[in-house]
Scaffold this active site. Structure first.
Site, short mmCIF file in Angstrom:
data_model
loop_
_atom_site.label_atom_id
_atom_site.label_comp_id
_atom_site.label_asym_id
_atom_site.label_seq_id
_atom_site.Cartn_x
_atom_site.Cartn_y
_atom_site.Cartn_z
CG ASP A 1 -7.51 4.48 5.73
OD1 ASP A 1 -8.73 4.23 5.71
OD2 ASP A 1 -7.02 5.62 5.68
CG ASP B 1 -3.92 2.35 9.25
OD1 ASP B 1 -4.19 1.55 8.32
OD2 ASP B 1 -3.42 3.48 9.03
CG ASP C 1 -0.19 1.75 6.33
OD1 ASP C 1 0.88 1.26 5.94
OD2 ASP C 1 -0.55 2.92 6.07
CD GLU D 1 -2.21 1.34 2.92
OE1 GLU D 1 -2.66 2.43 3.28
OE2 GLU D 1 -2.19 0.33 3.66
#
Length: 663
Positions: A518, A516, A514, A438
């Site tokens: 997102d 998180d 990541d 990403e």
């Protein structure tokens, strides 16, 4: 002297002079180049030439019976009860007319059209006809019965071997008609055997197109006899040969020009039967003056044009066309099965074997009769009209969708690897890995921290498309998905397909995002893509999710232990690391905790240690959970489907409190 010629004459063998020009006479051209005059794969077409003559007699109203006999010695006889070929002397050629018919390339009774001509409508004007049959036969016997006499003539290789013999008709003789028995010469054909399926189809079609005429096939070897007679003609024939049930009743009709027509000769026109089916291969047969035109031609185009114009005007009249849909002739024609029989006064064919009609006026001729007839019929039967319109509109929508299919970008026939792919050096897919990363910044760190030998990096920009409801043909319109497919070396496929996995470029395809919300979203979108459009990768165990850490804990030196750093995937692991530090005697607050906002914040070294190094990373293999394929698909539809907001809300209400999430 300087003016004398120094050019020597060449030897006699290569001399090019008046004597070098050879004139092919009679039927010599046919024997030299048979492929210019007929099909040479088998003798069917030379037999068809004789059959067409017999059919022309019936078409002109002079015969009611045609009989074909396949003799045990390989010869074929065609008998008709027409008027018999004239056998008197030709006024100009001073030879029996029957002899000229079989020995001259351009001799026949079909050139004199219109009033007074023997044939108003016949199968063509090439005039080579039965003379080709004669040229390519070892032996040919022609017998003509007319005016109380029987005349017999025998040929070999196109030459008369037994001159014309006439006698008075006896008791067992027919009153009138022609019998031609031919022994095709095997040296001119790839196979000397007649294709029985094609022959029976041809004879059956003659019976269809001439209601009331009896067509018989006798096979002396098998002792079989087949006979065809169709009283209802085209309709019966189409109904019997259709593949699938018609959506609406058969549309049949006919139209022929009368003496008042300015555009067409009297008697020109067509008869037709058309059926529309939703499935099954369409049946399409067309004829001109009883000659089967297997490659279609301008009369087929006329039918197509007439059907399209009528259906289009019906759709416009009733406002049935959805916005953005453009109707094309093929949309109406795609599901049409038909039998078309056109009558054209002076047909022009493509090639001697008359497979395709080229007469330009035939488009207008057929269309001018079909269009008004269908328009009237559709408006008299509006419900059927709407069903047909629905079929055409559906075909148009499918066509437009197919037209939007996006292919892999290729150069020299090979898919071009995406420019942003940083490939590995090894080609061994047992060890090769590709990381779908990403973001460009994380991609940069991954490129620097990876093992160049076996690890490839493909950075992805932004959120990947939700592909749960994207048509497979449209996937490559999205750059990221195009690049993923090309990099991996496997095309999109379904769960029941057998994709070509031989070009798979990596043994492990790893999703790296990541740690998180997102990142989780991107992970879900990629898992959706692979489950929906690359399921065999999951089935074969090639898909993984890399788990980068969310926290880093730096601990000071304690006793003999030097300063250290540890990584935690989540809050739970972070708590466990801190508890261990406490047990090791590190005073409270003596450690520092950093949280990674994303992969881009990690140095190349950190990314290698935590996520890329096979010895220290966490890599989760992706496989189906407790649900089977269908169950997983249903759940994914609830989670990812466009119209499933209510189902998602229900899932969140049921399970929302069981998830700890840092938003």
């Amino acid at each position: 002297m300087a003016t004398q010629s120094t050019v020597k004459t060449s030897s006699a063998s290569s001399e090019y002079s008046e004597g070098s020009i050879r004139v092919l006479k009679g039927l010599e051209p046919v024997k030299q180049r048979p492929g210019m005059y007929t099909r040479t794969d088998n003798p069917l077409h030379i037999i068809q030439e004789v059959l067409d003559n017999a059919a022309d007699e019936a078409l002109a109203g002079y015969g009611k019976k045609i009989k074909v006999i396949l003799h045990a010695d390989g010869s074929v006889s065609i008998e008709d009860d027409g008027r018999g070929i004239p056998f008197g002397l030709h006024p100009e050629e001073n030879a029996p007319v029957i002899e000229l018919v079989f020995t001259r390339l351009h001799a026949g009774g079909k050139f004199d059209k219109g009033k007074g001509g023997a044939y108003s409508f016949s199968g063509g004007l090439h005039g080579v006809g039965v003379s080709v049959t004669n040229a390519l036969s070892k032996r040919l016997e022609a017998t003509s019965y007319r005016e109380g006499q029987v005349a017999t003539l025998v040929f070999s290789g196109g030459d008369v071997t037994e001159p014309l013999v006439k006698r008075a008709t006896g008791e067992g003789d027919r009153k009138q008609g022609t019998t031609v028995r031919a022994w095709p010469d095997a040296k001119y054909f790839e196979s000397s055997a007649l294709p029985m399926n094609e022959l029976t189809h041809l004879l059956r079609s003659k019976a269809v197109l001439m209601p009331g005429v009896t067509v018989t096939l006798v096979n002396e070897k098998t002792k079989e006899t087949q006979q065809w007679q169709y009283k209802a003609g085209l309709r019966d024939y189409l109904t019997q040969t259709l593949n699938g049930d018609p959506v609406i009743p058969l549309f049949e009709g006919e139209g022929f020009a009368d003496g008042n027509s300015e555009s067409f000769a009297e008697g020109e026109g067509a008869s037709w039967a058309v059926a529309f089916t939703e499935d099954g291969a369409p049946v399409r047969e067309s004829y001109v003056n009883l000659i089967p035109t297997s490659a279609g031609g301008t009369h087929d185009s006329g039918l197509r044009d007439g059907l399209f114009t009528a259906v289009k005007s019906f759709i416009e009249l009733h406002g049935l066309l959805p916005k953005g849909v453009k109707l094309m002739p093929e949309d109406v024609f795609a599901r049409a099965s038909y039998v078309l029989s056109a009558k054209v006064l002076d047909p022009q064919f493509q090639g001697q074997i008359k497979e395709r009609l080229n007469s330009r006026d035939a488009v207008r001729l057929v269309s001018s009769f079909v269009r008004p007839a269908l328009e009237l019929w559709l408006n008299e039967h509006v419900d059927y009209g709407k069903k047909l319109a629905e079929l055409a509109i559906k075909a148009a929508q499918t066509r437009q969708k197919a037209g939007q299919k996006v292919e892999k970008r290729k150069s020299s026939g090979v898919a071009v690897l995406p420019g942003k792919l940083t490939d590995c050096e090894s080609k061994d897919i047992l060890h090769n890995e590709v990381f779908l990363v990403e973001g460009d910044s994380a991609g940069g760190s991954a490129k620097m921290g990876r093992n160049k030998e076996s690890q490839a990096i493909l950075p992805l920009r932004g959120k990947v498309l939700n592909t749960w409801e994207v048509d497979r043909d449209r996937l490559f319109a999205n750059n990221e998905i195009h690049d993923i497919s090309v990099a991996i070396g496997v095309d999109p496929h379904g769960p029941n397909d057998n994709p070509d996995m031989s070009n798979l470029r990596y043994g492990k395809v790893c999703i790296l995002s990541d740690a998180d919300v997102d990142g989780s979203h991107i992970q879900v979108l990629l898992l959706t893509l692979f489950f929906r459009h690359f399921p065999k990768l999951i089935e074969a165990g090639h898909l993984y999710v890399a788990r980068p850490p969310l926290f880093r804990v730096d601990a000071p030196a304690r006793g003999k232990k030097p300063a250290s750093k540890a990584y935690a995937l989540d809050e739970g692991e972070l708590t466990a690391i801190i508890d261990k530090l406490r047990k090791d005697g590190v005073k409270e607050g003596g450690w520092s905790i950093s949280r990674f906002k994303g992969l881009g914040e990690m140095s190349a070294e950190q990314l290698w240690d935590t996520t890329l190094n096979p010895d220290t990373r966490r890599l989760l293999p992706i496989e189906l959970g407790p649900l089977d394929n269908a169950g997983t698909e249903n759940l994914m539809t609830q989670l990812m489907g466009k119209g499933e907001a209510a189902a998602r809300r229900e899932l969140m209400e049921l399970h929302g409190d069981s998830i700890e999430i840092d938003v």
